[in-house]
Scaffold this motif. Structure first.
Motif, PDB file in Angstrom:
ATOM      1  N   LEU A  40     -13.778   3.117 123.621  1.00  0.00           N
ATOM      2  CA  LEU A  40     -13.869   2.492 124.934  1.00  0.00           C
ATOM      3  C   LEU A  40     -14.986   1.462 124.895  1.00  0.00           C
ATOM      4  O   LEU A  40     -16.155   1.789 124.662  1.00  0.00           O
ATOM      5  N   ARG A  41     -14.630   0.198 125.110  1.00  0.00           N
ATOM      6  CA  ARG A  41     -15.618  -0.881 125.096  1.00  0.00           C
ATOM      7  C   ARG A  41     -16.177  -1.017 126.510  1.00  0.00           C
ATOM      8  O   ARG A  41     -15.480  -1.428 127.422  1.00  0.00           O
ATOM      9  N   HIS A  42     -17.451  -0.700 126.651  1.00  0.00           N
ATOM     10  CA  HIS A  42     -18.023  -0.487 127.970  1.00  0.00           C
ATOM     11  C   HIS A  42     -19.144  -1.473 128.285  1.00  0.00           C
ATOM     12  O   HIS A  42     -19.915  -1.867 127.407  1.00  0.00           O
ATOM     13  N   ALA A  43     -19.236  -1.840 129.585  1.00  0.00           N
ATOM     14  CA  ALA A  43     -20.332  -2.669 130.079  1.00  0.00           C
ATOM     15  C   ALA A  43     -21.006  -1.955 131.237  1.00  0.00           C
ATOM     16  O   ALA A  43     -20.323  -1.414 132.117  1.00  0.00           O
ATOM     17  N   GLY A  44     -22.332  -1.976 131.247  1.00  0.00           N
ATOM     18  CA  GLY A  44     -23.092  -1.357 132.321  1.00  0.00           C
ATOM     19  C   GLY A  44     -23.564  -2.385 133.330  1.00  0.00           C
ATOM     20  O   GLY A  44     -24.202  -3.370 132.957  1.00  0.00           O
ATOM     21  N   ILE A  45     -23.259  -2.169 134.596  1.00  0.00           N
ATOM     22  CA  ILE A  45     -23.742  -3.041 135.672  1.00  0.00           C
ATOM     23  C   ILE A  45     -24.680  -2.209 136.534  1.00  0.00           C
ATOM     24  O   ILE A  45     -24.239  -1.333 137.286  1.00  0.00           O
ATOM     25  N   GLY A  46     -25.979  -2.485 136.408  1.00  0.00           N
ATOM     26  CA  GLY A  46     -27.016  -1.633 136.960  1.00  0.00           C
ATOM     27  C   GLY A  46     -27.404  -0.633 135.894  1.00  0.00           C
ATOM     28  O   GLY A  46     -26.695   0.352 135.662  1.00  0.00           O
ATOM     29  N   VAL A  47     -28.517  -0.877 135.187  1.00  0.00           N
ATOM     30  CA  VAL A  47     -28.847  -0.061 134.010  1.00  0.00           C
ATOM     31  C   VAL A  47     -30.236   0.549 134.106  1.00  0.00           C
ATOM     32  O   VAL A  47     -30.776   1.022 133.101  1.00  0.00           O
ATOM     33  N   GLY A  48     -30.830   0.557 135.306  1.00  0.00           N
ATOM     34  CA  GLY A  48     -32.092   1.241 135.520  1.00  0.00           C
ATOM     35  C   GLY A  48     -31.902   2.362 136.514  1.00  0.00           C
ATOM     36  O   GLY A  48     -30.885   2.432 137.219  1.00  0.00           O
ATOM     37  N   GLY A  49     -32.844   3.289 136.606  1.00  0.00           N
ATOM     38  CA  GLY A  49     -32.713   4.398 137.539  1.00  0.00           C
ATOM     39  C   GLY A  49     -31.469   5.210 137.252  1.00  0.00           C
ATOM     40  O   GLY A  49     -31.219   5.620 136.112  1.00  0.00           O
ATOM     41  N   ALA A 380     -10.561  10.568 129.880  1.00  0.00           N
ATOM     42  CA  ALA A 380      -9.400  10.181 130.689  1.00  0.00           C
ATOM     43  C   ALA A 380      -9.009   8.735 130.413  1.00  0.00           C
ATOM     44  O   ALA A 380      -7.812   8.405 130.356  1.00  0.00           O
ATOM     45  N   CYS A 381     -10.003   7.854 130.237  1.00  0.00           N
ATOM     46  CA  CYS A 381      -9.712   6.456 129.900  1.00  0.00           C
ATOM     47  C   CYS A 381      -8.970   6.356 128.572  1.00  0.00           C
ATOM     48  O   CYS A 381      -8.220   5.398 128.345  1.00  0.00           O
ATOM     49  N   ARG A 382      -9.183   7.323 127.699  1.00  0.00           N
ATOM     50  CA  ARG A 382      -8.546   7.332 126.380  1.00  0.00           C
ATOM     51  C   ARG A 382      -7.284   8.192 126.359  1.00  0.00           C
ATOM     52  O   ARG A 382      -6.746   8.501 125.297  1.00  0.00           O
ATOM     53  N   GLY A 383      -6.825   8.606 127.555  1.00  0.00           N
ATOM     54  CA  GLY A 383      -5.568   9.340 127.640  1.00  0.00           C
ATOM     55  C   GLY A 383      -5.697  10.825 127.404  1.00  0.00           C
ATOM     56  O   GLY A 383      -4.696  11.511 127.177  1.00  0.00           O
ATOM     57  N   ILE A 384      -6.933  11.365 127.485  1.00  0.00           N
ATOM     58  CA  ILE A 384      -7.167  12.785 127.238  1.00  0.00           C
ATOM     59  C   ILE A 384      -7.642  13.432 128.536  1.00  0.00           C
ATOM     60  O   ILE A 384      -8.755  13.179 128.998  1.00  0.00           O
ATOM     61  N   GLY A 385      -6.809  14.240 129.171  1.00  0.00           N
ATOM     62  CA  GLY A 385      -7.189  14.895 130.405  1.00  0.00           C
ATOM     63  C   GLY A 385      -7.241  13.919 131.574  1.00  0.00           C
ATOM     64  O   GLY A 385      -6.755  12.786 131.504  1.00  0.00           O
ATOM     65  N   THR A 386      -7.861  14.369 132.665  1.00  0.00           N
ATOM     66  CA  THR A 386      -7.953  13.561 133.878  1.00  0.00           C
ATOM     67  C   THR A 386      -9.377  13.585 134.418  1.00  0.00           C
ATOM     68  O   THR A 386     -10.143  14.499 134.133  1.00  0.00           O
ATOM     69  N   ALA A 387      -9.712  12.586 135.202  1.00  0.00           N
ATOM     70  CA  ALA A 387     -11.012  12.543 135.870  1.00  0.00           C
ATOM     71  C   ALA A 387     -10.946  13.420 137.122  1.00  0.00           C
ATOM     72  O   ALA A 387      -9.934  13.443 137.816  1.00  0.00           O
ATOM     73  N   SER A 388     -12.030  14.130 137.415  1.00  0.00           N
ATOM     74  CA  SER A 388     -12.023  15.065 138.541  1.00  0.00           C
ATOM     75  C   SER A 388     -12.378  14.413 139.866  1.00  0.00           C
ATOM     76  O   SER A 388     -12.128  15.000 140.919  1.00  0.00           O
ATOM     77  N   ALA A 389     -12.962  13.206 139.850  1.00  0.00           N
ATOM     78  CA  ALA A 389     -13.340  12.526 141.092  1.00  0.00           C
ATOM     79  C   ALA A 389     -12.828  11.095 141.099  1.00  0.00           C
ATOM     80  O   ALA A 389     -13.596  10.146 141.268  1.00  0.00           O
ATOM     81  N   PRO A 390     -11.509  10.891 140.905  1.00  0.00           N
ATOM     82  CA  PRO A 390     -10.966   9.529 140.886  1.00  0.00           C
ATOM     83  C   PRO A 390     -11.138   8.874 142.240  1.00  0.00           C
ATOM     84  O   PRO A 390     -11.308   9.538 143.263  1.00  0.00           O
ATOM     85  N   PHE A 391     -11.085   7.546 142.253  1.00  0.00           N
ATOM     86  CA  PHE A 391     -11.256   6.818 143.507  1.00  0.00           C
ATOM     87  C   PHE A 391     -10.182   7.181 144.528  1.00  0.00           C
ATOM     88  O   PHE A 391     -10.403   7.053 145.729  1.00  0.00           O
ATOM     89  N   SER A 392      -9.012   7.631 144.071  1.00  0.00           N
ATOM     90  CA  SER A 392      -7.962   8.036 145.008  1.00  0.00           C
ATOM     91  C   SER A 392      -8.441   9.169 145.895  1.00  0.00           C
ATOM     92  O   SER A 392      -8.005   9.298 147.050  1.00  0.00           O
ATOM     93  N   TYR A 393      -9.338  10.007 145.378  1.00  0.00           N
ATOM     94  CA  TYR A 393      -9.947  11.072 146.170  1.00  0.00           C
ATOM     95  C   TYR A 393     -11.282  10.646 146.755  1.00  0.00           C
ATOM     96  O   TYR A 393     -11.555  10.831 147.942  1.00  0.00           O
TER      97      TYR A 393
END
Length: 448
Positions: A40-49, A380-393
């Motif tokens: 997963l090629r990832h970018a962080g937006i907000g990287v302090g705190g 989940a992004c890699r097709g393994i399992g699911t996220a427990s707090a998706p935006f749909s919820y």
């Protein structure tokens, strides 16, 4: 980057996703979920705190590559870059999304609340997967827009309510599902925030201070109305109590503490809401609040509307109720389900409790294995399992919490809520608070 380019890119990145709100979540065509092959090629937006914590957790997954980093604070950006020396760095998240298009699969959005929706909608326009800090958005309108855009994008999403994945809430859910406490007729949810964490019930400070070298103050303000910089007032953490930037104690902590009620009871839209606490002073949220919700009855509740009360600023469930349950000392942050056969206390930081304790002395929680909330999303992004707090919820959970903040403005008045139509019946003044315009140059089409 020129001002014209700033605005053009921002509008192009945000328009399609933000505009989905106009059609409504229910009318949005759901895209097939997209997953990533390989790292997963990832970018962080907000990287302090908290953003630094999110970055560290996501980066610790062996199948993640940190490609880019962004923060308006040069010091925080430098510290993150030293930990991820191969990552490209940006001060403006719009530049990152433009320059890295095609190079990244995902972002985390860990900024002050007022910037969540703008960045999330822009990232969804590019089809990126998102780990978004709570609350998902600052307004109800934004929550609806992000939910619709997520559905259309087929993105894998997760809100940063890590307590949802921890052992304590999962143990509480198992006990709830066994039916130990019968049908639920009321729920009490409370937090000790904001005392000792950030200030509320304060006015806007006068005057201004020089902007520190390395802080892009205009970018920090983003969609919010312009105001002078004041040292030790907003950045990096005390912004939470200010209405232009944060969502106060309820917006911040209800996403953690009201989660068991919304989750276990499968709550939909509330029917009505009433605040009997103090009114905000126009600048910041009050020092404490108490907000009453009524939800439709369902298979988990008694016949009448389910009553849910939110307390912050150190207020808690009524003492008489706690005495009846045999409780002397009670935790500072919790969700208490009261049923026909007993009660269940769900505390995100300790083992749940069935009450009265003597009645349930022989009931022990099952040992569960911990789950890494961030890794769960990566998988989940890699097709393994699911996220427990998706935006749909989590968009719905956020909306319920933010409706309480609207009710603060109309103390002792019962507001009738039509969730399907997203409006308060007969109260245009309340409806006007469901969304807010953005600062000139930062408009998000579909929300302005």
């Amino acid at each position: 980057m020129s001002t014209a380019l700033n605005r053009r890119n921002f509008l192009e990145l945000s328009a399609a996703a933000g505009g989905l709100y106009l059609a409504g979540c229910a009318a949005t065509q759901a895209a097939e979920p997209r997953t990533v092959t390989g790292k997963l090629r990832h970018a962080g937006i907000g990287v302090g705190g908290m953003g630094g914590s999110d970055l560290g957790q996501i980066a610790s997954h062996p199948e993640v590559e940190i490609v880019a980093l962004c923060d308006v604070d040069a010091g925080r950006l430098k510290a993150a870059a030293e930990k991820h020396p191969g990552a490209r760095t940006y001060t403006d998240w719009r530049e990152l999304l433009e320059a890295e298009q095609g190079n990244i699969d995902s972002v985390h959005v860990s900024t002050p609340d007022h910037m969540h929706a703008a960045i999330e909608l822009a990232a969804l326009r590019q089809g990126l997967h998102i780990y978004g800090q709570k609350p998902l958005t600052r307004t109800v309108e934004e929550a609806r827009a992000v939910a619709a855009a997520t559905r259309a994008a087929g993105a894998i999403t997760q809100m940063g309510i890590q307590n949802r994945s921890n052992v304590h809430y999962r143990q509480a859910l198992e006990w709830f599902r066994t039916g130990h406490i019968g049908k639920i007729h009321e729920v009490h949810v409370w937090t000790d925030r904001p005392a000792g964490w950030w200030p509320q019930d304060i006015g806007r400070p006068t005057g201004s201070d020089p902007v520190p070298e390395g802080l892009a103050w205009d970018l920090w303000l983003g969609v919010a109305p312009a105001r002078p910089y004041k040292a030790e007032t907003y950045h990096p953490f005390k912004w939470r109590g200010f209405m232009d930037f944060g969502t106060g104690a309820q917006g911040d902590m209800a996403c953690h503490l009201m989660d068991p009620a919304t989750w276990f009871l499968e709550l939909g839209h509330p029917l009505r809401i009433r605040s009997d606490g103090p009114v905000p002073n126009g600048e910041s949220f009050p020092a404490w609040s108490r907000v009453h919700y009524e939800f439709p009855a369902n298979q988990y509740t008694t016949r009448g509307p389910l009553l849910l009360t939110w307390y912050d600023g150190g207020r808690k469930a009524p003492r008489q109720l706690l005495d009846d349950l045999g409780v002397d000392e009670i935790t500072a942050n919790a969700c208490l389900f009261v049923g026909t056969e007993g009660a269940l206390l769900a505390d995100p930081y300790s083992t749940p409790a069935l009450l009265p304790a003597a009645k349930f002395a022989d009931v022990k929680p099952r040992e569960l294995q911990p789950i890494n909330h961030w890794h769960q999303w990566v998988d989940a992004c890699r097709g393994i399992g699911t996220a427990s707090a998706p935006f749909s919820y989590s968009a719905h959970l956020t909306e319920v919490a933010l409706l309480g903040n609207v009710a603060l403005q109309f103390p002792h008045e019962t507001l009738e809520w039509d969730g399907k139509r997203m409006r308060f019946e007969g109260r245009p003044e309340a409806n006007a608070l469901l969304g807010e315009p953005q600062r000139a140059g930062w408009e998000i089409r579909g929300l302005a």
